[in-house]
Structure formats: structure tokens, C-alpha cells
Design a protein around this motif. Structure first.
Motif, PDB file in Angstrom:
ATOM      1  N   ILE A  29     -10.053  23.002  47.312  1.00 40.46           N
ATOM      2  CA  ILE A  29     -10.441  21.587  47.178  1.00 40.46           C
ATOM      3  C   ILE A  29     -11.686  21.290  48.016  1.00 40.46           C
ATOM      4  CG2 ILE A  29      -9.750  19.219  47.695  1.00 40.46           C
ATOM      5  CD1 ILE A  29      -6.859  20.066  47.035  1.00 40.46           C
ATOM      6  N   LEU A  30     -11.677  21.754  49.273  1.00 39.42           N
ATOM      7  CA  LEU A  30     -12.821  21.508  50.149  1.00 39.42           C
ATOM      8  C   LEU A  30     -14.068  22.215  49.617  1.00 39.42           C
ATOM      9  CD1 LEU A  30     -13.974  20.304  52.710  1.00 39.42           C
ATOM     10  CD2 LEU A  30     -13.182  22.315  53.974  1.00 39.42           C
ATOM     11  N   ALA A  31     -13.893  23.443  49.145  1.00 35.60           N
ATOM     12  CA  ALA A  31     -15.026  24.207  48.607  1.00 35.60           C
ATOM     13  C   ALA A  31     -15.626  23.499  47.396  1.00 35.60           C
ATOM     14  CB  ALA A  31     -14.568  25.611  48.227  1.00 35.60           C
ATOM     15  N   THR A  32     -14.777  22.963  46.529  1.00 39.97           N
ATOM     16  CA  THR A  32     -15.251  22.240  45.346  1.00 39.97           C
ATOM     17  C   THR A  32     -16.011  20.983  45.738  1.00 39.97           C
ATOM     18  OG1 THR A  32     -13.383  23.063  44.020  1.00 39.97           O
ATOM     19  CG2 THR A  32     -14.532  21.107  43.206  1.00 39.97           C
ATOM     20  N   ILE A  49     -19.974  20.971  38.644  1.00 39.85           N
ATOM     21  CA  ILE A  49     -19.086  21.797  39.471  1.00 39.85           C
ATOM     22  C   ILE A  49     -17.639  21.674  39.010  1.00 39.85           C
ATOM     23  CG2 ILE A  49     -18.272  22.245  41.807  1.00 39.85           C
ATOM     24  CD1 ILE A  49     -21.231  22.929  41.283  1.00 39.85           C
ATOM     25  N   ILE A  50     -17.226  20.447  38.686  1.00 40.78           N
ATOM     26  CA  ILE A  50     -15.836  20.234  38.252  1.00 40.78           C
ATOM     27  C   ILE A  50     -15.545  21.027  36.985  1.00 40.78           C
ATOM     28  CG2 ILE A  50     -14.120  18.547  37.538  1.00 40.78           C
ATOM     29  CD1 ILE A  50     -15.018  18.321  40.468  1.00 40.78           C
ATOM     30  N   ASP A  51     -16.436  20.938  36.022  1.00 45.46           N
ATOM     31  CA  ASP A  51     -16.241  21.659  34.759  1.00 45.46           C
ATOM     32  C   ASP A  51     -16.191  23.167  34.991  1.00 45.46           C
ATOM     33  OD1 ASP A  51     -16.260  19.238  33.518  1.00 45.46           O
ATOM     34  OD2 ASP A  51     -18.227  19.448  32.584  1.00 45.46           O
ATOM     35  N   PHE A  52     -17.067  23.657  35.844  1.00 48.28           N
ATOM     36  CA  PHE A  52     -17.087  25.092  36.145  1.00 48.28           C
ATOM     37  C   PHE A  52     -15.803  25.528  36.842  1.00 48.28           C
ATOM     38  CE2 PHE A  52     -18.150  28.290  39.479  1.00 48.28           C
ATOM     39  CZ  PHE A  52     -18.202  29.391  38.627  1.00 48.28           C
ATOM     40  N   VAL A  53     -15.381  24.759  37.824  1.00 49.93           N
ATOM     41  CA  VAL A  53     -14.187  25.108  38.607  1.00 49.93           C
ATOM     42  C   VAL A  53     -12.928  25.135  37.737  1.00 49.93           C
ATOM     43  CG1 VAL A  53     -12.622  24.263  40.415  1.00 49.93           C
ATOM     44  CG2 VAL A  53     -15.087  24.371  40.832  1.00 49.93           C
ATOM     45  N   PHE A 121     -25.115  26.998  44.230  1.00 52.66           N
ATOM     46  CA  PHE A 121     -24.202  25.914  44.573  1.00 52.66           C
ATOM     47  C   PHE A 121     -22.828  26.468  44.943  1.00 52.66           C
ATOM     48  CE2 PHE A 121     -26.710  23.006  41.522  1.00 52.66           C
ATOM     49  CZ  PHE A 121     -27.520  22.574  42.552  1.00 52.66           C
ATOM     50  N   ALA A 122     -22.418  27.518  44.244  1.00 58.18           N
ATOM     51  CA  ALA A 122     -21.056  28.035  44.375  1.00 58.18           C
ATOM     52  C   ALA A 122     -20.844  28.968  45.561  1.00 58.18           C
ATOM     53  CB  ALA A 122     -20.658  28.757  43.083  1.00 58.18           C
ATOM     54  N   MET A 200     -29.308  31.892  48.106  1.00 58.36           N
ATOM     55  CA  MET A 200     -27.939  31.736  48.607  1.00 58.36           C
ATOM     56  C   MET A 200     -27.046  32.847  48.057  1.00 58.36           C
ATOM     57  SD  MET A 200     -27.957  29.186  50.629  1.00 58.36           S
ATOM     58  CE  MET A 200     -29.560  29.902  51.026  1.00 58.36           C
ATOM     59  N   THR A 201     -27.301  33.207  46.821  1.00 56.05           N
ATOM     60  CA  THR A 201     -26.553  34.291  46.192  1.00 56.05           C
ATOM     61  C   THR A 201     -26.845  35.621  46.885  1.00 56.05           C
ATOM     62  OG1 THR A 201     -26.619  33.134  44.071  1.00 56.05           O
ATOM     63  CG2 THR A 201     -26.100  35.481  44.022  1.00 56.05           C
ATOM     64  N   VAL A 202     -28.116  35.844  47.207  1.00 54.50           N
ATOM     65  CA  VAL A 202     -28.509  37.065  47.911  1.00 54.50           C
ATOM     66  C   VAL A 202     -27.839  37.138  49.280  1.00 54.50           C
ATOM     67  CG1 VAL A 202     -30.442  38.268  49.013  1.00 54.50           C
ATOM     68  CG2 VAL A 202     -30.714  37.306  46.722  1.00 54.50           C
ATOM     69  N   LEU A 203     -27.868  36.026  50.018  1.00 54.01           N
ATOM     70  CA  LEU A 203     -27.257  35.996  51.344  1.00 54.01           C
ATOM     71  C   LEU A 203     -25.763  36.279  51.282  1.00 54.01           C
ATOM     72  CD1 LEU A 203     -28.996  33.021  53.180  1.00 54.01           C
ATOM     73  CD2 LEU A 203     -29.034  35.431  53.823  1.00 54.01           C
ATOM     74  N   TYR A 204     -25.095  35.700  50.276  1.00 54.71           N
ATOM     75  CA  TYR A 204     -23.657  35.939  50.150  1.00 54.71           C
ATOM     76  C   TYR A 204     -23.378  37.400  49.826  1.00 54.71           C
ATOM     77  CZ  TYR A 204     -18.898  36.047  48.463  1.00 54.71           C
ATOM     78  OH  TYR A 204     -17.576  36.389  48.296  1.00 54.71           O
ATOM     79  N   LEU A 205     -24.045  37.932  48.818  1.00 49.66           N
ATOM     80  CA  LEU A 205     -23.771  39.300  48.380  1.00 49.66           C
ATOM     81  C   LEU A 205     -24.047  40.308  49.485  1.00 49.66           C
ATOM     82  CD1 LEU A 205     -25.262  39.186  44.755  1.00 49.66           C
ATOM     83  CD2 LEU A 205     -22.854  39.120  45.409  1.00 49.66           C
ATOM     84  N   CYS A 206     -25.182  40.176  50.145  1.00 47.36           N
ATOM     85  CA  CYS A 206     -25.537  41.125  51.202  1.00 47.36           C
ATOM     86  C   CYS A 206     -24.743  40.867  52.483  1.00 47.36           C
ATOM     87  CB  CYS A 206     -27.034  41.057  51.493  1.00 47.36           C
ATOM     88  SG  CYS A 206     -28.076  41.621  50.122  1.00 47.36           S
TER      89      CYS A 206
END
Length: 274
Positions: A29-32, A49-53, A121-122, A200-206
Motif C-alpha cells: 500500500i505504501l509503495a503504491t 499506477i493504480i491500473d498497473f498495480v 516510477f515503480a 532509477m531502473t539502472v540504480l535498482y538493478l545494479c
């Protein structure tokens, strides 16, 4: 502590509400909410975001279960009905991440929304959910590390006492939660400074890949592909490789988000554009 926050809900024997589920639910919930807030600040509707989640969460749970069952097939093959007994435990984060990424790819293709933008965003929110969710491992006394034999090191947060084994073990769930928190803070700082989608995606993955690769080496309950090869460490290396590949694509200009003018654009931005 008691694994269940509520016993025999509505008077139904055995219908218990576990702390683990409550913690995971609060994390989701907090993450969303955080992802929706960041999307709105960027000029998009929270509905994105809601539709994706709504699609990503159930698919991620199913994939997390499939991932765990595949690598524990020797146990589940003895009783196939246990595959559906999620209440008995057995969800793997990496399976959930894979399910979420696949859902994002399909969702963006259908909605014609820039994939890297949605991923950006995610990803911080996914990490936030993992930070909170790891404390469910504390309640369940799982995801711990090697045994601690030195009495001077038998204290929390370095170690955690496992009742079932009557032993102190390294509190690897705590190590990962704190490491992820540091990475989350770094991501939030960087998010204010970068303009290109995908970082942000790069930072998360690495970042998460490196964190998990190290901590997985300390865990005593890893899933193994073959003796000596931990599945999560192998996948961590893959994440880092993919992250570096995306970083190269962004830096070289080969990966760029296209302009979006669809239904998820906020009304104010749409009016300004007109």
C-alpha cells in the motif's frame, strides 16, 4: 513473538491473520502511494499506477510462488496440493520482480506508455516494499544467515535467535532491509537530479543486484540451482548485467522515452500542451 496478529478470525478455527501478510500488505500500500505521488508530480494521473498495480500484484505473487516451487520441486513433488498452500510459506522475491517486470512490459505495450518511465516510477517503490517486507522474515524467523558461535556476537541486529534451532544466526534479513533503505535514499536523491528516463531502473538493478549477491552468500536457506551455485546470486549477476546494459543504452541515446499524450497524462499538463 507470535506469528499471528489475529487467531481464528470470525470464530473460524485455523483462520489466522499472520504478521507476515499484514507487513507485506502495508508495504504494498505504501509503495503504491509513493509511486502514485511521484507519477502525479511528474504530470501523470495516479490511475497510471493504480491500473498497473492491479495487474502487477497478483501476477507477481503467482510468479514468486512458481519461482520458489520450481527450485524446491523435490519437496512439492511429493504432495502437489502443497503448491497452492501459500499460507505455509514459500514466496521468492526474485520471482515477484520477474513477474512485475513482465507485467510492466505488457502493460506499457498495450497502453503505449514509455516503459522506462513507468519502471522509474515503480522501482523505488518496489525497493520500499522490500525494505518493509523483510521484517516479515523477522516475525517468521526465516531468511537468516550462518550460525553465530561467538557469545560476544550473539545480539541483535548482528544476529537473531532462532527458536526452532535454539541457535543464534546472522540477521541477514536486517542487513538487506538496511542496505535497501540506503539504496532507496540514494535513488530519491538522484531522482531529483536526473532528467532522462531509466536511471532509477539502472540504480535498482545494479544496486539491489549487488546487495542481494553479497547477502545471499551469508544466508543459510538459499535456493540452489546446482550444488555450490545459489540461484539468487546468479540472478543478481544477471540484474547487474541488464542494469549496465540499460545504462549504456541511455548514455548512448539508444534508449529514449517517446513523448506520451495518452489518457494517463494529467488534465493540467494536457491543457498546457494545448
Amino acid at each position: 513473538m507470535d506469528r499471528f496478529i489475529i487467531h481464528n478470525l470470525f470464530g473460524i478455527e485455523g483462520f489466522n491473520i499472520a504478521w507476515y501478510g499484514v507487513i507485506i500488505g502495508c508495504g504494498m500500500i505504501l509503495a503504491t502511494c509513493i509511486a502514485a505521488w511521484r507519477a502525479q508530480k511528474a504530470g501523470y494521473k495516479a490511475d497510471l499506477i493504480i491500473d498497473f498495480v492491479l495487474f502487477a500484484v497478483p501476477i507477481a505473487i503467482i510468479c514468486a510462488r512458481i519461482y520458489y516451487v520450481v527450485f524446491e520441486w523435490e519437496y512439492y513433488s511429493q504432495d502437489l496440493t502443497q503448491i497452492f498452500n501459500i499460507r505455509g510459506g514459500g514466496l521468492a522475491i526474485y520471482g515477484g520482480v520477474i513477474g512485475g517486470v513482465v507485467t510492466a512490459i505488457v502493460f506499457c505495450r498495450i497502453q503505449k506508455f514509455p516503459l522506462l518511465k513507468l519502471m522509474d516510477f515503480a522501482m523505488p517503490s518496489l525497493l520500499l516494499g522490500q525494505i518493509i517486507g523483510r521484517w516479515g522474515n523477522f516475525v517468521n524467523q526465516e531468511a537468516f544467515g550462518n550460525v553465530i558461535t561467538n557469545p560476544k556476537l550473539q545480539f541483535f541486529p548482528y544476529g537473531v535467535f532462532i527458536d526452532e534451532l535454539q541457535e543464534w544466526h546472522q540477521a541477514t534479513f536486517f542487513y538487506e532491509s538496511v542496505s535497501n533503505l540506503i539504496l532507496f535514499i540514494v535513488m530519491m536523491i538522484v531522482a531529483k537530479r536526473v532528467k532522462k528516463d531509466g536511471w532509477m531502473t539502472v540504480l535498482y538493478l545494479c544496486g539491489y543486484g549487488a546487495i542481494r549477491c553479497f547477502i545471499e552468500g551469508l544466508r543459510a536457506d538459499s535456493l540452489y540451482l546446482i550444488p555450490g551455485v545459489r540461484v539468487s546470486q546468479l540472478l543478481s549477476a544477471v540484474l547487474i548485467g541488464v542494469g549496465l546494459g540499460i545504462a549504456w543504452g541511455i548514455h548512448s541515446g539508444r534508449l529514449q522515452s517517446k513523448t506520451y499524450k495518452g489518457k494517463y497524462l494529467s488534465d493540467n499538463v494536457r491543457q498546457d500542451g494545448e
